[in-house]
Structures are given as C-alpha cells and as structure tokens.
Design a protein around this motif. Structure first.
Motif, mmCIF file in Angstrom:
data_model
loop_
_atom_site.group_PDB
_atom_site.id
_atom_site.type_symbol
_atom_site.label_atom_id
_atom_site.label_comp_id
_atom_site.label_asym_id
_atom_site.label_seq_id
_atom_site.Cartn_x
_atom_site.Cartn_y
_atom_site.Cartn_z
ATOM 1 N N ARG A 176 11.360 -50.941 111.741
ATOM 2 C CA ARG A 176 11.241 -52.151 112.548
ATOM 3 C C ARG A 176 12.330 -52.246 113.616
ATOM 4 O O ARG A 176 12.415 -53.222 114.337
ATOM 5 N N LEU A 201 6.378 -62.055 123.475
ATOM 6 C CA LEU A 201 6.917 -60.826 124.057
ATOM 7 C C LEU A 201 7.424 -61.041 125.487
ATOM 8 O O LEU A 201 8.496 -60.578 125.839
ATOM 9 N N LEU A 222 17.451 -55.136 129.551
ATOM 10 C CA LEU A 222 18.041 -54.653 128.315
ATOM 11 C C LEU A 222 16.932 -54.214 127.368
ATOM 12 O O LEU A 222 15.766 -54.589 127.532
ATOM 13 N N GLU A 259 6.113 -53.746 127.043
ATOM 14 C CA GLU A 259 4.955 -54.562 126.716
ATOM 15 C C GLU A 259 4.174 -54.963 127.966
ATOM 16 O O GLU A 259 2.943 -55.022 127.937
ATOM 17 N N GLU A 261 10.317 -45.017 131.248
ATOM 18 C CA GLU A 261 11.388 -44.078 130.917
ATOM 19 C C GLU A 261 10.966 -42.631 131.205
ATOM 20 O O GLU A 261 10.935 -41.795 130.310
ATOM 21 N N SER A 307 15.991 -47.446 131.753
ATOM 22 C CA SER A 307 17.196 -48.093 131.257
ATOM 23 C C SER A 307 18.422 -47.513 131.936
ATOM 24 O O SER A 307 19.535 -47.846 131.587
#
Ligand code: ATP
Ligand code: ATP
Ligand code: MG
Ligand code: MG
Lengths: 323, 514, 291, 323
Positions: B160, B287, B306, B313, B441, B473
C-alpha cells in the motif's frame, strides 16, 4: 452513501475477520430460520465433526498455498494413511499403526517437496502425478480390499465426545489454533508468506526457499494423513477409494477463505470460515431435503456467489486502477 | 551474518583504511547470456569507507556485475576477493552471510507483508519456539525508519506504499546490520529531493563505519556530490576508473557514451497550434479536484508535483482507466467520453505509463511483439492474420529512433536492462502515431545519453505538431523539456507557469502549497 | 395411524441409470403410501459423506434408516451408532460387512456373488467349456465390483477349468473407458473367445470396440445388470447373456422391509430378491429394462 | 546445410518435452512388439482424441491466464444432450442445439471470469458442480442411447475413417493445427498471450481484456462440444458422469506439454505431445499387462520425469541451485 460505504470498507480492513465469515454466519442464520433441526447443539456438533476431515487437510493446504505451491495428492494420502492405520492394527497394534499412517503422509510430503525443490518441476504437476501414483500405492497395499478395525475402541474414539464436543472436533479446532499461531507468530510461518509473495525477494533475502518448501509439504502430508486416520476412526474401517476429489473440495474451501492461488496471502482463520461454509451448506441442504441433483447446482451457484460478494466488498473504495 | 565492528572511525583512520588493500576486488569477471556478452573481463576495486560510483549506459552491465557480487548470477570467468580472500557465491544467502548487501534496482519486496517484516526479510528476530520477536522487530524497524525520515509505520503493508516509499523500505535493509559492502543500484530513480538528502546522509554514515559502498546512478549531480571514485562501464567493458575530484561531468559522459552532449534546443514560443487537449473541472474522488488545463498542438506541458499529488491519476483518467466524478475532457474542441483505453487510442491519445514492468510490458514477450501491441489493428491483414513484416518495420524504426540496445527483435523484454525496457514502452506508443502523447516519468532509470535523446525526441515530436504532456518528478527534466509547467498540490492545480520565466524556487513553492 | 418417517442414504444417484431408477421408484412408492414420509439423501459415492448423512438422520430422529452402502465395511460404526440410538437400519442393494450384522434388522437386495456365478455359468455354456477370455471389471475398490468379480472367477475356476481368464482390467462402470480397454485387449491378443463385463453398460462398450475392429463375430459377450442397450444387442444376437435385475423391485423391497420393521412385523434377515439369468432364448419373458 | 551440434542443443532446449516423448516411445517399443505398430499408434491417437480435443481449448484458456475445470461436466452435459436429442429431433438439429447450449455455458464462465473478474479456479469448480447437476436434472439421471446405431450418419464423428485415419484423429489434429496458427499468426492469438502474460499491460495497451478472457471460455466450450461429438458418436450413448475426472486429465495433458499455469506462454504442439504422452503411457502399460495400480505408479514416475527433462533442458542443468 459513498462515504458510509467507504468508511465501512475501511472498517473491514481493520478487522481481522476474513470476509468469508460474514457469509458463513449468514448461511447459519438462514438455516436456523428455515429448518427445525439446524440450530440444535447435536446438529452443530455433527457439522464440526463432519467438516473436521476436509478441515484438517485444509490447514495444511493453506500453508502450501500461501507458500505459492499446491498439493493435489492429499486425497490419495488420506486413503493411504487410513489403510495403513487400519490394516496394520492387527499386526503391530493400534498406536504403532497410526504412527505408520502418519509417517507415510509425512514421508510422501517430503518426497513431493524434494522433487519440487530439486527438479524445479511445478508443484501442480508433481502432486498431480502423486495423486495418481499414491492411489496406486494404496491399491498395491490393500489389493482392492477394505479393512475393518477389529476393536471397536478405534471407532469409538472417532465417535466419542469430550467436554460436550466430538473428540474429532477438538482435534480439528486444536490444530487450527496451532496452525494459526504458526502462520502468524513464527518465523517459519512468516517466511511462508515471503516465499509465496515474492519468491525472488525471499531468495535475495537469503531465505532457504527449497528447504522451507519441503517442510511445508511435510506439514500438508501430515495433515492429510491425520485426516485419513480421523476419518477411519469414524468409520472403524478404511477403503481404498477414500478421499477421492477431496483435493478439489479442500482447495475450494481454502480459496473461499481468502488464500490466493498465486501465494503470499491467506489465513488459517479464513480457511476455517471456508471449511465451515461448505459444511453448513451441505448439512443445511440435507436438512431442507434438497434433491441430490439440485444440491449440485445450488452448491456451485453459491460458490460463485460468495466470490462475487467478496469481490464487491473488497473493491468498494479501492483506489487501484481498474485494469 | 558476520557483523562488522560498528565503530566510528576518525578521519585519519579512515584515510588509512582507504589506502590499505581494497576491501573488495572483482577480478576479470566475464558473464554471457544467450546472445549477449553482458560483462567482458571486468575488474573493480572497492576500498573500505569509500563511495565507489558505477556508471554506464543502459545495458552496460552494471546491474549484472552487482548481481554476480551478490550471488544472484554466477560469472563465467573471474574471481571475487573479499578482504583479500577469494570467495564464491552460489546464491544470495552466501553473499549476505559474507556481509554483502545489494539494494536492488527492481525492488525486491513482498507486497503483502509489513514494512518491518520486509526490512528484516530472511533475518526475522527469533524468540522461543521459533516465534518472531515482534516487539524487537517493530522497535528496531521504527528506529531505522526514523533515521530515514520516513513517515509511514513499520506495520503498514508494503503493497500500500507509493513507489518512493517502497524504495525507502528497500534502502532501510542496508541499516539492519553493519555490512562490509553495500551496493545501491539506482536507489534514487523514484525518490524526491528531500528523501535523497536523507539517503546521502545515510550513505556517508555507512562509510564512516568503514563500509565500502558501490553506488549506481544515471544522475551526474548525485555522482559528483557523493562519490570518491568512479568506474565507467560501456558494452560490458571497463572504460576507466577515476578519482571523482579529478574529472568533470563532461569527461564522464564522454567515457560513457563516446561523445559529449549538446545543450538543450529551446524553441521560440508562440508557434503553437490550436488547443488539442482541454480538461475542465476534472474531479475524481479523493484523488484530485477541479483540475483544468490545456495542451496545444506543438506544445510540451510539464506536470510537476510531490509524490502522491495525483498526477498519475489525472493521466490515467485521460486515458480511460479511471472514471471521473465530474468535469469534461475536450479533444480538438470536442467533448469526448473516454471510457476505456481503446477509445483513448482511437482519439489519438497515447500514455507511456509510470511503471514499465507492471503496466508497460508483457515481460515474457519479445521486444518486437511488445512494440506492436498497442497497434495490433495496424499490423493485421486479412482474416486477422498478423503481418510479420509490418511488425518488423515498427521494431526497426523505433529501435533506431530510440537507440535501443537489445540482442534483437526476438529478445524477451524481461532480459533487457531497465532503461532499454523503458525505450521499448516509448517505442510502442510512438508506433501508434499519436496526436496527444502523455508520458509519466518517461526517463526513470534511463542513462544520461538516452535521456537527452528522449528529451530531444519529445521536442521533435512537439515540433512536428504533437501535443505532449510530461509528468516527471525531476525538476531539471520538467524545466528543461517543457514550454509550460503545471504544478499539482494535493490533487489541485497550484500553478500554471510559462517555462521561460519560471524559476525553480517558484515551482517548489507551488508544489508545496505555498 | 401416525405417519412414519423413513430416511434413506443412497450410494451415488445419477452415476448410472440403475441407481436413478431406484430412487425414482422409491420416491413413487413412498408417495403412494399415505403412512410414510421419507428423507431422501445421496452420498455421491463418498463414504465420509454417507456417514455424515447417517448421523444427520439420527439427529433428525427418523423412525428407520435405509442405507445403500458406499462401502460395506466403512459404514459399520455409523450403523452401530444408529442402532444404539434405537433406530432400526435396513441395508439395501449391497451387503455390509459381517461385523455389522448385529446392528441391522435386515438386508434387502440382490446377491452380487451369485450374479458373478451366473455369469460364469453362462460363459461356460456359451463357449462349450473351453476358451480364452478377458474380463472388464467395475470401479476398483467398490463392493459390487469386487463381489461380482469374485463370484465370476471362483465359479469359473471351480466348474469350468477349460475357460481361462487371460487378463482383467477395470472399466470403471464407464462405457467409453471400457471401449478403450477393449481396444487395447484387441491389439494385444489375437485370439479372444469371450468377454465378461461387470455390467452391460461396459459390456456394450467392449462390443463396440470389437465390432469396430471387425472381430465381434464369434466372440461371446456376457454382462451383468441387464441394461436396455444390452437387451437390444441381445435381440440382435450380438450379446450372449446377462443378469436381470430390476431397480424398481429393489426399491420397493427395501421400503416395504423398512416399513414392516417399524410396524413391528417379522422380516427375514436376508431378504434377497431374485436376479435371474437372461439370454437370447428367454429374453421374451422379461420386459426391456427402462434404463 | 547439416545441423550443427549447437542446433541440436538449441532444439533440445526448446523441445525438451518432445525429446522426453521420443525417448519414452523408444523405451516402450523394446518391451512390447505390438506397441510400435501402425495399428496401435492409430488406436492411441483415436483414444486420446477426446481428451486431446478438450485440451486444445483449455490450453487457450490457460495461456489467457485462467483455468477451466468445468470441461469435465461440460463434456457430460454436451454428450447427454446431443445423444438424447439425436433420436428425438435428428442428428443435425441435435448438434446445433448442443453447440448453442454448450457455448452458452462457456459464455457464463466467460462472463464470470472475464467481465466480473472472479477467480477462475473457483468459478469453474462451481460450474463443474452446477453443470453436473443440470445434466442430471435434464436426463433425470438416466443413461441415454442412440437406438439405431448402424443407420445414423452421426457415426461419422466417432467411428469413420478418412484416408485410413480415424475421424476423431482428424478432428483432434486438425483443430490443433488451426489453433496453433490462430495463436501464433493472428492478432487474436497475440491478444490472448498478452492478456495472459500481463493483464495490466494489455489493458494499458488498449486490449479489451474482459472480452479476450470471455472469448477463451467460448473456445474451450467449443472444443468440449467437438469432444462430445466424438464421444457420443463413438459410444452411441452417454452416461451422466461420463466426463467425470476428465478435467484433471485434460489439465495434466496441457501442463505436461509445458504450458505454464501462470498464463502467457504455451502452444498447441506442446499440448498435443502432452496428451500423447498420457495416452501412450496408458496404452503401453496395458499392453505390457500391468495391473491397473502398477500403471498408476508408472504414470506417476513418467509424468514427473517428462516435465523434469523439459525444465532441466531449458535450465541447462539437472537440478536447481535454490538452497
Ligand atoms: N537474465 C538475463 N538474460 C539475458 N540477458 C540479460 C539478462 N540480464 C541482463 N541481460 C543483458 O545483459 C546486459 C546488461 O544488463 P544490465 O541489467 O546489467 O544493465 P545495466 O547496466 O544495469 O543497465 P540499466 O542502467 O538500464 O539498469 C543487457 O544487454 C541485458 O539485456
Ligand atoms: N505515503 C503513502 N502511503 C500510502 N499511500 C500513498 C502514499 N503516498 C501516496 N500514496 C498513494 O499513491 C497514490 C498516488 O501516488 P503516486 O505516487 O502515483 O502519485 P503521483 O502524483 O503520480 O506521484 P508520482 O508520479 O511521483 O508517483 C495515491 O493513491 C496515494 O493514495
Ligand atoms: Mg541496471
Ligand atoms: Mg505517479
């Protein structure tokens, strides 16, 4: 509405009770209302006694399945252990015969485990082969004959009660507690989850995966043999065809209880729920006198329904991508 | 496991340690896989207390070398000397017992188990009757997590956690015992700057205890802040071992890829076409909320935030993988209902997903088959038969465009190095000739050479009229490649900037909700 | 009079037509009798489930229990349990082990050993006392299969030494399996004079195989439990003989026995019903089986 | 150009199971001269055609990442239906109705596993039970037979020969060839492999995973229907439980061939070899005149040896190095 549903599922995550128990209790409630005899103590203890056979095997099966393996030979081991335990009684005495029976299960578990470990052949194939071959051993030993326990003490044990519960139910519940402890609190049990959850990672972390698996196959062998013996004490006899298709019902109970076929997840508590669910269904349908052909259909439909409900409960509020 | 004395050494002692005979020596290691020579006579020395960086292009053999050191693979030839003695590891356990810890590039965790159990995997503290000493386990794990500055609890399930947090769990393993050698294989690929700072402190702490550290990364800045010496691999061969202080980024790049990199090609603003993609008030449960933005043809829009800000999403929603609660999506001005990826693909969308192994590739399939997977209808002839030549053409084209280093079109994706796997995924999506390209990414784990190629490629694609949305990121990547930057904070758009005038400080403020 | 409740647990309904017809006949007979209520259960061939069902019936306090044993020995302790609970037990169709005789009131059904003997006698007649045969037995380990095989082999050895059994393999009561076994026999043996099968269903499978290889002429097929297909093949002269056994009679016999016991009447302990030989010559005396 | 040793090595690596099969045929040929004859080989091909045909469809399901254990009952169902209707409405309409009904069952499996994403093992186990019940309810538990066995053209499927080869063999091998082509050369086949190999990545690539999984169950229903035609025609009758236990034999054939239970890999050629190994073991041991239980023992050994040889050749060493 969504809020409450979300908080509900949140709750269900916190609770340790596997979802199958909801279904088990619902079934029990249903039969209590619809039949006269279901909720009687005598009937409930009957259910416990009757499920103890599949239940014991399921304890072992849960361990190997969490481990990422499977054992299809359990049904044949049931027959072998029962035949040895009953057939040898007159020659070597009851207790030694029982010991030989249990030993045969452990030895076959060891053999299965060693083959899976050393050859790298999938456990499914190894134990499917054993399922056929061990049945052959049974027939070699029994020459097709059923054996009968000469002293009724043997079958009296199987039918006896201790502190108001059938002795066999105590045996089953006792081992359930032990296995629950093993899987949740011991290093061996936790390693089983690790090996099943990510074998590569377990190897990288230095867990002796091979040896570990062998031990688990011995555990399931032991439980299958024990189930064969307790079953033979109920019958005071053994038959070479004992335990046919038990592997399928056991796996069903274990998976219903939430254990993943791919390994890494599952619990003894869930398995107990799965075993009882099947036992209660069968018993309840007997009491309701559902005709034999319809029992098959209803049982099948309910298995699927349980999965469906379980999924609905688990899915609500999940943030994973629907893929 | 043999514990090493955990004494902190003084600077003088450390110098002395470093000068002495190497702690670890890899000597003439050769390793072949069917069709590939992954390592060719590679030698490497690691001294106690030093950080030794290992660099090289994707597929150069870095991970393979380290896996041999850690007992995952066995070398065809060559020797490993540890503290002057020849050692041989048939399996990871032996290496671990000898004091070697490898933090794997591809995370090696058990998702169903707790953080604490994962940190202590294979070494759970054992009590009476083989029970797990939970209290010790959780206390020590909590301690380690605290040193790492992690906010999650040792009892959380690893499955998780976000990818970044999983990476931290993997790193935590190096701190359970004091090993002799720790290898970090691209530990920062999915970490944010704050976490990086912590990691570097940890690594420095290890070296102070006399541990030898091997550090693999594609990020030059890290190499130069952290390492004492560096070794460059190319095509399975050592190209040189240098003192870090005596070399420059450019010099290393030269060694790695055989040429130096040109600067970024910035294009003039204002040349964009009409709006290709427009999102208005998009909201999805907890979300993200009320997300609105536009991407014009020819424009590269960067999305920065971040970890957990909800960028992935948003992308997944655009691609039909999530159903939004509110808001609308317009493509070329038209409101579209995209309920599944096929609808998105039909609309000219393409998504290079965040996780190449889970979402990008069928690892057991060949590179060629993977590349044509999103465009099956395009390579299918009569009666549903595939056209092998059309598939080969796709492979050839994008293998060339992306400079893919694979043994061949039939090589299984699983056997490619991480960076090359990423290229296959990008190739797969370029093959669909998209009009709107979303990259989540895109350069995670990709070497500097290829990275700049991918950046160039993104620019070129945009110049040819594509609308591009890049999620990253990495601040330099976002700043370097985008025309416009969106900042996401807690699922809300916290800023929409022109890249030309944007400063790093301003962007950091925006994604922190300031 | 008060109605009485009779519980029955059958072996494996649906596995073959005999058991199905039996169940139907049993329920019909019970429905026709206003004094009788029934609880009809099926063990699905599983001993453990049958024991569970016996326990459930005891728990429900029925007036009598009829058991069609899945295994003659394994049910004995459960039968003993019923006896101790004061519930009379009638065994139907196939006998339980002798050790259980003390706990049952009566057995009602055919004699499988005698059936095996009948088949041996027919085989001997058909071959004129001389020949080489193969045997296809039922599912290994099941009482009926074992008893028929034993009756057949013992009788043949005793009264017909000229006929030898070359090989025995199980056909699992399954016509397709039996057909496969016979195909292999045909490959293996150039000379087969006769085939004995544990029931007609398997017998017809063997006949199919022999016909397909063109070697059925002059081969003698003997079965047991005359099925409709066997009856027809007999009519065509392809099938020599079998043993006639009516599930309807079997069921009625069991119900009547149980009812009589509950009502306190005397019944014989071994209540066999007749299962005569049937061949082409006397088949007109029998109705074609409904299964 | 002559093949070099490395070519041979390469072949051995890819086709370990084929090598195992050939070795095993050679070994059996020494023990019985009747074994290695054209007649016997054609008998075995005919005998395995039922299980083999079913195994082709199940292979597709397994490649797609799922299991189908319901095929055993489905075979019983389809055979009972087609035989029963044969006399009532004639062979052609009987076949048409049976095809539709069988596909409908496949569709139920497909919806449950494909669209509702329920665990395929439990779903198809549940269906195994439910379909058995439905079959029994339909037939009332009675065997069904075709009365006029000589006259019907229905005999074609199970009893006729074309060019000296039995029609069941044609059906089995013909479907194997067609399926092999579909799997390796068409977009559909590629999608099945992709979904089995990584369902998430397939979804992200725009493959409609639910439909693909759904379709694989239609395929296995179809092959089961074909097997039912062979069976019904060969036997000219049907029992309600005729397919009982076939599911495990079918799966054994599939896995023995080397198709991975995890999905994403496998081939029809492998399945054909797997099924042939099973068929030739049974046949060979029977020709040698072993007792059935001795046959089971040998089957145990051969199954494991065959798969071991296969995985060992891929691995390049006999034993695993796992600790
Ligand atoms: N198990 C394997 N089987 C076959 N080839 C492999 C295997 N593992 C690695 N290779 C090959 O070996 C070469 C070196 O791969 P490696 O993973 O060591 O590269 P790397 O330097 O770590 O690259 P990256 O920076 O992308 O992680 C590559 O060509 C790769 O395709
Ligand atoms: N610390 C955490 N613990 C548990 N779950 C987390 C945590 N951080 C993030 N998540 C979960 O991960 C999901 C989003 O994380 P993700 O990292 O994919 O977001 P992102 O904005 O795409 O960032 P990135 O692209 O850097 O991964 C959310 O659903 C969130 O619930
Ligand atoms: Mg690498
Ligand atoms: Mg993300």
């Amino acid at each position: 509405m969504t809020k409450t549903l979300q908080s509900l599922t949140h709750l269900s995550r916190l609770t340790v009770v596997p979802p199958i128990w909801l279904f088990t209790l619902a079934c029990a409630l249903f039969f209590t209302v619809t039949t006269d005899n279901f909720a009687e103590i005598g009937n409930l203890t009957n259910i416990l006694q009757q499920t103890s056979t599949i239940g014991l095997i399921a304890l072992g099966m849960t361990v190997v399945m969490i481990n990422g393996n499977i054992d299809l030979s359990v049904g044949a081991v049931v027959a072998l252990a029962a035949s040895l335990a009953v057939g040898l009684q007159s020659d070597i005495g009851t207790l030694p015969a029982v010991a030989v029976g249990l030993g045969s299960g452990i030895a076959l578990g060891f053999l299965n485990g060693m083959i899976v470990w050393k050859t790298g052949v999938d456990a499914f194939i190894v134990t499917l082969g054993a399922m056929i071959g061990v049945r052959g051993l049974v027939f070699v030993y029994t020459q097709e004959q059923s054996f009968f326990a000469m002293d009724f003490a043997y079958s009296d044990f199987g039918m006896s009660q201790t502190l108001g519960l059938p002795t066999l139910a105590w045996v089953f519940l006792g081992f359930t507690v032990v296995m629950h402890w093993v899987m949740t609190s011991t290093v061996h049990g936790r390693n089983a989850y690790a090996v099943g959850g990510n074998r590569e990672a377990a190897l990288n972390a230095g867990i002796r995966v091979g040896r570990h698996m062998v031990v688990n196959f011995m555990i399931v062998g032991f439980f299958a043999a024990l189930a064969g013996i307790t079953l033979s004490t109920q019958m005071g006899a053994s038959t070479p065809n004992l335990g046919r298709e038990y592997e399928l019902w056991t796996i069903t109970a274990v998976v219903l209880g939430g254990t993943k076929l791919t390994g890494g997840a599952g619990s003894i508590l869930g398995t107990l729920g799965g075993v009882l669910a099947i036992g209660i269904l069968r018993n309840g349908m007997n009491l309701m006198q559902v005709p034999a052909f319809y029992v098959l259909v209803i049982l099948g439909a309910i298995l699927i329904a349980v999965l469906f409900i379980d999924r609905q409960v688990n899915r609500a509020g999940s943030e994973e991508v629907e893929a | 496991m043999t514990a090493h004395p955990a004494a902190i050494h003084s600077a003088a002692e450390l110098d002395d340690l470093r000068r002495r005979a190497p702690l670890l020596k890899l000597d003439g290691i050769t390793k072949t896989f069917p069709g590939v020579v992954a390592l060719d006579d590679v030698s490497l020395e690691v001294r106690a207390g030093e950080v030794h960086a290992l660099l090289g292009e994707n597929g150069a053999g870095k991970s393979t070398l380290m896996k041999i050191l850690a007992g995952n693979h066995q070398a065809n030839r060559g020797q490993i000397h540890l503290e002057g003695e020849v050692v041989h590891f048939d399996n990871p356990m032996q290496a671990k017992e000898a004091g070697i810890v490898l933090i794997h590039q591809e995370l090696s965790l058990v998702p169903e188990m707790s953080v604490a159990e994962n940190i202590f995997l294979g070494a759970l503290p054992r009590g009476m009757f083989g029970t797990v000493k939970w209290r010790v386990l959780h206390a020590v794990a909590a301690e380690i997590l605290k040193t790492l500055g992690c906010k999650f609890s040792p009892r959380d399930k690893v499955g998780r956690l976000s990818i970044a947090n999983r990476q931290m769990v993997e790193i935590a393993r190096a701190l359970v015992f004091t090993p002799k050698v720790v290898v970090f294989d691209e530990p920062t690929a999915s970490l944010t700057d704050a976490e990086k700072v912590v990691l570097f402190e940890i690594i420095r702490g290890l070296t102070k205890k006399g541990v030898g550290v091997v550090y693999i990364s594609h990020r030059m800045d890290e190499i130069f802040t952290l390492s004492d010496r560096l070794t460059v691999l190319r095509d399975g061969k050592v190209r040189g071992t240098l003192e870090t202080s005596e070399t420059s980024e450019d010099g290393v790049t030269q060694l790695m890829i055989g040429r130096s990199l040109e600067g970024r090609t910035k294009r003039a603003a204002g040349a964009f076409g009409p709006v290709a993609l427009e999102v208005k008030g998009l909201t999805c449960g907890s979300l993200y909320h009320d997300v609105s933005f536009q991407v014009r043809k020819g424009e590269v829009v960067g999305m920065y935030g971040l970890v957990g800000a909800g960028r992935t999403e948003v992308a997944e929603t655009l691609f039909g993988l999530r159903t939004p609660d509110a808001g609308e999506i317009r493509i070329d001005g038209e409101v579209v209902a995209i309920d599944a990826p096929p609808a998105a693909i039909a609309r000219g969308l393409a998504l290079v997903p965040e996780s190449r192994k889970e979402q990008g590739l069928v690892l057991g399939m060949s590179c060629r088959d993977n590349m044509s997977m999103a465009k099956l209808s395009g390579v299918t002839g009569r009666f549903g038969f595939l056209k092998p030549r059309a598939e080969q053409a796709i492979y050839d084209e994008y293998a060339k465009t992306l400079d893919l280093r694979a043994p061949g079109p039939a090589a299984l994706a699983v056997n490619l190095s991480g960076g090359n796997q990423q290229k296959v995924v990008i190739g797969k999506w370029l093959a669909t000739d998209p009009e709107i390209l979303i990259l989540d990414e895109p350069t995670r784990g990709i070497d500097v050479g290829s990275k700049s190629e991918i950046h160039d490629l993104i620019r070129r694609l945009a110049a040819s009229g594509l609308a591009v949305l890049v999620i990253s990121s990495e601040m330099p990547e976002i700043m370097g490649v985008s025309d416009r930057v969106l900042a996401l904070y807690h699922g809300r758009i916290a800023g929409d900037f022109d890249a030309e005038t944007l400063t790093e400080d301003r962007l950091v403020q925006a994604i922190s909700g300031l | 009079a008060d109605t009485i409740t009779i519980g029955i647990t059958q072996n494996n309904v649906g596995v073959d037509s005999y058991q199905t017809t039996y169940e139907r006949a049993f329920i019909e007979a019970a429905d026709a009798d206003p004094d009788v209520e029934t609880v009809v259960l099926d063990a699905g061939g599983d001993v453990a489930r049958q024991i569970g069902q016996i326990q459930d019936l005891i728990q429900q306090k029925v007036d009598a229990i009829i058991i069609w044993p899945t295994n003659g020995q394994a049910v004995v302790p459960a039968v003993r349990q019923a006896d101790r609970a004061g519930i009379p037990v009638v065994i139907t169709n196939s006998q339980i082990a002798e050790a259980g005789f003390d706990f049952i009131k009566s057995f009602s059904g055919p004699n499988n050993i005698v059936q095996g003997e009948y088949s041996a006698q027919m085989m001997c007649d058909a071959l004129g006392g001389k020949g080489q045969i193969v045997q296809i037995s039922g599912q290994p380990g099941y009482t009926t299969a074992i008893e028929r095989q034993k009756g057949f082999e013992d009788e043949l050895a005793k009264s017909c030494p000229g006929v030898t059994i070359m090989e025995t393999q199980p056909g699992d009561w399954n016509r397709e399996k039996s057909q496969r076994v016979m195909e292999n026999f045909l490959t293996k043996y150039d000379n087969i004079d006769g085939v004995y099968s544990g029931d007609d269903n398997m017998g017809v499978g063997a006949l199919n195989a022999a016909k397909a290889s063109g070697r059925a002429d002059g081969m003698v097929f003997i079965g047991a439990t005359n099925f409709a297909v066997g009856y027809e093949a007999m009519g065509r002269g392809e099938y020599w003989g079998s043993v006639y056994q009516s599930p309807v009679e079997d069921a009625k016999n069991a119900l009547a026995t149980a009812k009589a016991i509950v009502e306190g009447e005397e019944v014989p302990f071994l209540n066999y019903f007749d299962t005569p030989k049937i061949t082409k010559d006397n088949m007109s005396e029998f109705e074609k089986p409904v299964f | 150009m002559l093949p070099t040793w490395s070519d041979v090595g390469h072949l051995a690596q890819r086709q370990g199971i084929l090598i195992a099969f050939i070795l095993f045929i050679i070994a059996f040929s020494f023990t019985s001269e009747r074994f290695a004859s054209w007649d016997n080989a054609s008998t075995v091909f005919r005998q395995v055609s039922i299980i083999g045909t079913m195994a082709l469809g199940v292979t597709v399901v397994v490649i797609g990442g799922n299991l189908d254990l319901s095929v055993g009952s489905m075979l019983s169902f389809a055979t009972v239906l087609v035989v029963d209707l044969h006399d009532k409405i004639g062979p052609a309409p009987a076949m048409a109705i049976t095809l539709v009904a069988t596909l409908a069952i496949g569709a139920v499996n497909g919806i449950l596993v494909g669209f509702l994403r329920l665990n395929s093992l439990i779903v198809t186990l549940g269906m195994l039970s439910a379909i058995q019940g439905v079959t029994l309810i339909y037939s009332g538990g009675q065997n069904v037979d075709i009365t006029d066995q000589e006259a019907t053209w229905f005999a074609f499927f199970g009893r006729d020969f074309l060019l000296g080869v039995a029609v069941p063999t044609w059906i089995f091998l013909g479907l194997a060839v067609v399926f092999q082509i579909v799997l390796t050369r068409t977009a559909y086949g590629r999608r099945v492999f992709a979904v089995g190999g990584n369902p998430m990545a397939a979804t992200f690539s725009g493959i409609r995973r639910s439909y693909v999984v759904f379709s694989t169950y239609l395929v296995s229903a179809f092959t089961t229907f074909c097997a039912a035609l062979i069976l019904g025609s060969r036997v000219m009758g049907s029992q309600n439980n005729v397919g009982q236990g076939y599911e495990l034999m079918v799966l054994a054939g599939v896995i023995l061939g080397g198709t991975s239970l995890l999905g994403g890999s496998g081939s029809m050629v492998k399945t054909v070899i797997g099924v042939l190994i099973l068929g030739f073991i049974q046949n060979g041991l029977l020709l040698m005149g072993y007792q059935y239980y001795a046959q089971w023992l040998v089957t145990w050994v051969v199954i494991i040896l065959a798969v071991w040889l296969d995985v060992a050749s891929k691995r390049g060493r006999l034993f695993t190095t796992t600790t």
